[in-house]
Scaffold this motif. Structure first.
Motif, PDB file in Angstrom:
ATOM      1  N   LYS A 186      -3.265   6.573  -2.779  1.00 33.24           N
ATOM      2  CA  LYS A 186      -3.433   5.430  -3.689  1.00 33.24           C
ATOM      3  C   LYS A 186      -2.077   4.774  -3.970  1.00 33.24           C
ATOM      4  CE  LYS A 186      -7.764   6.509  -4.286  1.00 33.24           C
ATOM      5  NZ  LYS A 186      -8.713   5.797  -3.420  1.00 33.24           N
ATOM      6  N   THR A 187      -2.137   3.477  -4.265  1.00 34.94           N
ATOM      7  CA  THR A 187      -0.956   2.767  -4.750  1.00 34.94           C
ATOM      8  C   THR A 187      -0.964   2.905  -6.264  1.00 34.94           C
ATOM      9  OG1 THR A 187      -1.122   1.228  -2.916  1.00 34.94           O
ATOM     10  CG2 THR A 187       0.175   0.506  -4.811  1.00 34.94           C
ATOM     11  N   HIS A 200      -1.316   9.447  -5.887  1.00 37.27           N
ATOM     12  CA  HIS A 200      -0.370   8.874  -4.920  1.00 37.27           C
ATOM     13  C   HIS A 200      -0.431   9.662  -3.608  1.00 37.27           C
ATOM     14  CE1 HIS A 200       3.914   7.777  -3.621  1.00 37.27           C
ATOM     15  NE2 HIS A 200       3.197   6.695  -3.519  1.00 37.27           N
ATOM     16  N   ILE A 249      -8.897  -2.238  -7.817  1.00 38.38           N
ATOM     17  CA  ILE A 249      -7.942  -1.827  -8.855  1.00 38.38           C
ATOM     18  C   ILE A 249      -8.633  -1.012  -9.942  1.00 38.38           C
ATOM     19  CG2 ILE A 249      -6.285  -2.620 -10.598  1.00 38.38           C
ATOM     20  CD1 ILE A 249      -5.874  -5.165  -9.053  1.00 38.38           C
ATOM     21  N   ALA A 304       0.847  -1.202   0.000  1.00 38.90           N
ATOM     22  CA  ALA A 304       0.000   0.000   0.000  1.00 38.90           C
ATOM     23  C   ALA A 304       0.880   1.249   0.000  1.00 38.90           C
ATOM     24  CB  ALA A 304      -0.908  -0.010   1.223  1.00 38.90           C
ATOM     25  N   ASP A 327      -8.015   0.967  -4.392  1.00 41.21           N
ATOM     26  CA  ASP A 327      -6.755   1.121  -3.637  1.00 41.21           C
ATOM     27  C   ASP A 327      -5.582   1.318  -4.590  1.00 41.21           C
ATOM     28  OD1 ASP A 327      -8.037   0.449  -1.139  1.00 41.21           O
ATOM     29  OD2 ASP A 327      -8.111  -1.620  -1.867  1.00 41.21           O
ATOM     30  N   ILE A 328      -5.669   0.634  -5.756  1.00 47.14           N
ATOM     31  CA  ILE A 328      -4.550   0.624  -6.708  1.00 47.14           C
ATOM     32  C   ILE A 328      -5.026   1.249  -8.022  1.00 47.14           C
ATOM     33  CG2 ILE A 328      -2.972  -0.862  -8.034  1.00 47.14           C
ATOM     34  CD1 ILE A 328      -3.484  -3.055  -5.890  1.00 47.14           C
TER      35      ILE A 328
END
Length: 583
Positions: free
Chosen positions: A493-494, A489, A385, A334, A462-463
């Motif tokens: 966020k990843t 980012h 994602i 993460a 999350d990504i």
């Protein structure tokens, strides 16, 4: 010198438009000359290329002023096919040019139309395939080639015609850096061997500086500068005013000039790597007593948490038997910003398709938050994602920006109030509020990418994965998309970016994963990865010019210089930093 293309006060207006797209262009291209055309998106570069083939105005219509002659033929008085005997063109998108069922037939097709004898056709095919790194592909169907390979095939087909003038419109935008370098070198060799004139449109500043004889800079349809690469690219501020990126070497020396207080006696600005290394050696001799070496940290951060995304012993074999991924393992945590790099065909896109469950592993598995992607529903995966494709237009299908952003939310169980809140928040974050009622396709390409990002953001994944987001973009377009990635980012966020434009990433990514032939060749902090020059070159990548200059500085000073940006190099020569160092 024999002129091959003469443009005399040429202006042009597309049908149903009132605005001149090109204004009063006068330009001569000589036989055996390599002319580069540079300019921001919308400057008129592609229209200029089409005009030199007669396609503008013969196929497009519109209003044409002035005169263009190719090999002495007036483009208004002669058919496009007559002009085609003297000029070949390669477009940015190879799909529009490739029609045959095998690679060798694609090259033979145009030669047969020009009644070239069979023995000569058979002699040219291997030569042009070798020049674009496609030997051994003679019998392959072009539709089985990667995007970069298709582009090389389109170039080979145009080269086989051996025209007097070869026009290439962004021919390397889809290619890995060494593929790009090879196209430039191939074109240069053809120019020298056959005396062919070359006109190339490209944003690849480093290659343009090295290979072109002259550069023509277009802005808003006008020719605003014409000169050698040295004359044009050394004007770094002038280029930035026109939304263009100078070669990194020029940027390094421009920054050194600014940081070391050399206003009275400006440094000469080299524009090629060889000239940059020579200039750096000279500068080091003059200033070595005052040099400071602010060495940035390369220590990797240790991850104690569970990985957000975990790939375990992944293998993928396509139906035709191609092993695209070989026993690949990888953890992403993460909050990381990771760049995945590798040549065309290295397996980058295949890997990402496994993240998104678009492909199933032949063996091994992919876990998102410790759950196997094969067990996740599409909506569960979409909340984990978000994915931005290389061409954002393929992801847009609603009639307004707000509808596009809100589209997926009802399927994720959002109620009307939540949909409105999430949509407004995303539009605000992507600065699209004023366009909420506009049709998405009415906005420029860079803005359309922001619409897709806003739609992803509304789902709160999350990504966020950016797949080749800078391909085909000018410097301003690429930078604005990467600024959005930085913003995401910073929101926690990843971020995963797939690219082969290494020079764009030092200000953004902290970790690099280098892929080659379906395996991970290197997984390291970005700074460390960029200095593995031989390994990068083994997978057809080339690090930014700053890295080569830093390695040269390291050699002559006998000190470690793990520097990767123009500013970091300039800081070594900064008077203020040097003074602090002495105190």
């Amino acid at each position: 010198m024999e002129p091959i293309a003469v443009l005399d006060q040429f202006s042009y207006i597309y049908p149903n438009s009132k605005n001149l797209v090109l204004k009063d262009i006068s330009l001569t291209v000589n036989r055996g000359e390599f002319l580069g055309i540079i300019g921001a998106t919308g400057a008129g570069k592609t229209t200029l290329c089409l005009a030199m083939t007669g396609i503008v105005p013969q196929f497009y219509g519109g209003r044409f002023f002035g005169k263009i002659a190719i090999a002495g033929l007036d483009t208004l008085d002669h058919s496009v096919s007559a002009i085609a005997r003297h000029v070949g063109i390669v477009f940015e998108d190879p799909e529009v040019q490739i029609t045959a069922t095998s690679v060798e037939n694609e090259i033979a097709f145009a030669l047969e139309n020009l009644c070239v004898p069979r023995e000569e056709i058979m002699r040219r095919i291997p030569r042009v395939l070798k020049s674009v790194r496609l030997e051994g592909f003679e019998k392959k169907n072009p539709q089985e080639l990667s995007g970069g390979q298709k582009q090389r095939l389109a170039i080979a087909a145009a080269l086989a015609l051996q025209p007097d003038l070869l026009i290439l419109d962004e021919p390397t935008s889809q290619l890995d850096p060494i593929g790009s370098q090879e196209v430039f070198a191939t074109v240069q060799a053809l120019k020298e061997e056959l005396g062919m004139a070359i006109v190339m449109v490209s944003h690849a500043a480093e290659e343009m500086a090295e290979f072109c004889d002259r550069l023509a800079l277009l802005a808003d349809g006008q020719l605003v500068a014409l000169g050698t690469p040295q004359e044009i690219y050394a004007q770094t501020n002038f280029l930035k005013q026109h939304k263009l990126r100078p070669p990194e070497v020029a940027q390094v020396f421009s920054n050194i000039s600014q940081t070391s207080g050399d206003c009275d006696q400006p440094l000469p600005i080299p524009v090629t790597l060889d000239a940059g290394i020579a200039a750096l050696n000279l500068l080091y001799q003059q200033r070595s007593p005052n040099l400071s070496f602010p060495i940035p940290s390369t220590a990797p951060t240790t991850k104690k948490t569970l990985p957000l995304l975990s790939v375990q012993h992944l293998q993928h074999i396509y139906e035709d038997g191609t092993e695209a991924i070989r026993d690949l393992s990888l953890d992403i945590h993460a909050g990381e910003y990771v760049v995945i790099v590798g040549q065309n065909g290295a397996g980058k896109s295949t890997l990402v398709k496994h993240f998104l469950n678009l492909l199933k592993p032949t063996s091994g598995k992919v876990l998102v938050r410790d759950r196997d992607t094969r067990e996740l529903s599409i909506s569960e995966l979409a909340q984990s994602i978000g994915y931005l494709a290389q061409n954002p237009d393929n992801q847009i299908f609603n009639t307004s920006v707000a509808k596009e952003v809100a589209f997926a939310l009802p399927f994720l169980g959002y109620n009307a109030v939540q949909i409105k809140e999430a949509t407004d928040r995303s539009l605000q974050a992507m600065q699209l509020q004023s366009h909420r009622d506009a049709h998405p396709l009415s906005l420029p390409k860079g803005e359309r990418a922001r619409i897709v990002i806003a739609a992803l953001l509304a789902m709160n994944p999350d990504i966020v994965i950016f797949d080749e987001p800078t391909t085909g973009q000018d410097y301003q377009g690429a930078s604005s998309i990467l600024e959005v990635s930085r913003q995401l980012h910073q929101m926690g966020k990843t971020v995963i970016v797939i690219t082969h434009h290494l020079y764009l990433m030092p200000d953004y990514a902290d970790r690099a994963i280098v892929m080659g032939k379906g395996a991970i060749l290197l997984d390291a902090p970005l700074r460390q990865a960029y200095h593995q020059v031989n390994l990068l070159q083994s997978t057809y990548l080339t690090p930014p010019q700053s890295v080569f200059l830093a390695q040269n500085l390291s050699k002559i000073s006998d000190r470690p210089c793990p520097l990767i940006t123009p500013q970091e190099l300039a800081n070594c020569f900064s008077i203020s930093v040097a003074k602090q160092h002495l105190h």
